[in-house]
Design a protein around this motif. Structure first.
Motif, PDB file in Angstrom:
ATOM      1  N   GLN A   1       5.491   0.712   5.130  1.00  0.00           N
ATOM      2  CA  GLN A   1       5.362  -0.738   5.016  1.00  0.00           C
ATOM      3  C   GLN A   1       6.730  -1.304   5.376  1.00  0.00           C
ATOM      4  OE1 GLN A   1       2.820  -2.350   2.212  1.00  0.00           O
ATOM      5  NE2 GLN A   1       3.321  -4.438   2.805  1.00  0.00           N
TER       6      GLN A   1
ATOM      7  N   GLU B   1      -4.278   5.423   8.025  1.00  0.00           N
ATOM      8  CA  GLU B   1      -3.456   5.841   6.890  1.00  0.00           C
ATOM      9  C   GLU B   1      -2.121   5.108   6.964  1.00  0.00           C
ATOM     10  OE1 GLU B   1      -1.088   9.903   5.626  1.00  0.00           O
ATOM     11  OE2 GLU B   1      -2.900  10.077   6.846  1.00  0.00           O
ATOM     12  N   ILE B   2      -1.722   4.531   5.848  1.00  0.00           N
ATOM     13  CA  ILE B   2      -0.427   3.856   5.791  1.00  0.00           C
ATOM     14  C   ILE B   2       0.680   4.893   5.940  1.00  0.00           C
ATOM     15  CG2 ILE B   2       1.171   2.541   4.317  1.00  0.00           C
ATOM     16  CD1 ILE B   2      -1.138   0.812   5.178  1.00  0.00           C
TER      17      ILE B   2
ATOM     18  N   PRO C   1      -8.074  -1.651   1.296  1.00  0.00           N
ATOM     19  CA  PRO C   1      -8.242  -0.250   0.890  1.00  0.00           C
ATOM     20  C   PRO C   1      -9.550   0.319   1.439  1.00  0.00           C
ATOM     21  CG  PRO C   1      -7.752  -1.649  -1.000  1.00  0.00           C
ATOM     22  CD  PRO C   1      -7.998  -2.558   0.164  1.00  0.00           C
ATOM     23  N   TYR C   2      -9.555   1.593   1.747  1.00  0.00           N
ATOM     24  CA  TYR C   2     -10.754   2.267   2.255  1.00  0.00           C
ATOM     25  C   TYR C   2     -11.030   3.480   1.396  1.00  0.00           C
ATOM     26  CZ  TYR C   2     -14.033   4.575   5.351  1.00  0.00           C
ATOM     27  OH  TYR C   2     -15.152   5.179   5.867  1.00  0.00           O
ATOM     28  N   GLU C   3     -12.257   3.564   0.922  1.00  0.00           N
ATOM     29  CA  GLU C   3     -12.673   4.717   0.101  1.00  0.00           C
ATOM     30  C   GLU C   3     -13.985   5.237   0.633  1.00  0.00           C
ATOM     31  OE1 GLU C   3     -12.982   3.696  -3.997  1.00  0.00           O
ATOM     32  OE2 GLU C   3     -10.949   2.905  -4.101  1.00  0.00           O
TER      33      GLU C   3
ATOM     34  N   TYR D   1       0.846  -1.181   0.000  1.00  0.00           N
ATOM     35  CA  TYR D   1       0.000   0.000   0.000  1.00  0.00           C
ATOM     36  C   TYR D   1       0.889   1.240   0.000  1.00  0.00           C
ATOM     37  CZ  TYR D   1      -3.718  -3.238   1.138  1.00  0.00           C
ATOM     38  OH  TYR D   1      -4.605  -4.276   1.103  1.00  0.00           O
ATOM     39  N   PRO D   2       0.648   2.161  -0.924  1.00  0.00           N
ATOM     40  CA  PRO D   2       1.453   3.389  -0.957  1.00  0.00           C
ATOM     41  C   PRO D   2       1.286   4.199   0.335  1.00  0.00           C
ATOM     42  CG  PRO D   2       0.141   3.166  -2.961  1.00  0.00           C
ATOM     43  CD  PRO D   2      -0.328   2.110  -2.006  1.00  0.00           C
TER      44      PRO D   2
ATOM     45  N   SER E   1      -2.073   5.962   1.822  1.00  0.00           N
ATOM     46  CA  SER E   1      -3.305   5.255   1.458  1.00  0.00           C
ATOM     47  C   SER E   1      -4.224   5.129   2.660  1.00  0.00           C
ATOM     48  CB  SER E   1      -2.997   3.835   0.972  1.00  0.00           C
ATOM     49  OG  SER E   1      -2.218   3.837  -0.174  1.00  0.00           O
ATOM     50  N   LEU E   2      -5.508   5.376   2.438  1.00  0.00           N
ATOM     51  CA  LEU E   2      -6.497   5.123   3.487  1.00  0.00           C
ATOM     52  C   LEU E   2      -6.859   3.652   3.452  1.00  0.00           C
ATOM     53  CD1 LEU E   2      -8.927   8.177   3.322  1.00  0.00           C
ATOM     54  CD2 LEU E   2      -7.146   7.700   5.006  1.00  0.00           C
ATOM     55  N   VAL E   3      -6.928   3.052   4.644  1.00  0.00           N
ATOM     56  CA  VAL E   3      -7.188   1.618   4.739  1.00  0.00           C
ATOM     57  C   VAL E   3      -8.058   1.321   5.956  1.00  0.00           C
ATOM     58  CG1 VAL E   3      -5.010   0.967   3.621  1.00  0.00           C
ATOM     59  CG2 VAL E   3      -5.088   1.202   6.113  1.00  0.00           C
TER      60      VAL E   3
END
Length: 130
Positions: A30, A26-27, A84-86, A8-9, A12-14
């Motif tokens: 990693q 938020e990531i 992933p979260y959107e 995950y970049p 990214s919201l997750v």
């Protein structure tokens, strides 16, 4: 690449699970193929209380109290729990309050269920003449 090795970049919201709680975050890093550092933004599910190896047993030697992860706390999450979260990210305090209320409602329902089961079993005990 399979889902449990996803990268995950940063930013990214997750959604991610940590122990028995679930969070929106938020990531931030990693650190390995197995774990990612997630900054907590909201609580989806409050962590479960008690001994996870003996669920629903109030008489264990050590009954665990589990707090939700704090706002902007960074936790290493297993990558296989990250998705992933959107969507809209609720305000942390509001999300914590909602998750805690849901956990309390589930417990209240379990108590009512246990009470109803006990009533039915006591009635059967009388019918069985035991």
């Amino acid at each position: 690449m399979n889902d449990n090795m996803a990268v995950y970049p940063i930013g990214s919201l997750v959604t991610a699970s940590y122990k028995t709680g679930q969070y929106i975050g938020e990531i931030v890093e990693q650190s390995s193929p197995m774990k990612a550092a997630v900054k907590i933004l909201a609580v989806v599910k409050h962590p479960t209380q008690g001994d996870l190896h003996n669920p629903m047993d109030p008489d264990v030697p050590f009954f665990h109290q589990r707090r939700a992860l704090a706002y902007q706390e960074i936790a290493l999450m297993p990558v296989q729990t990250i998705r992933p979260y959107e969507g809209f990210v609720p305000e942390y305090a509001e999300s914590l309050s909602r998750a805690l209320a849901q956990e309390l409602q589930q417990l209240d329902r379990a108590i009512r269920f246990a009470q109803r089961c006990r009533e039915e079993l006591e009635q059967l005990q009388q019918e069985y003449k035991l």
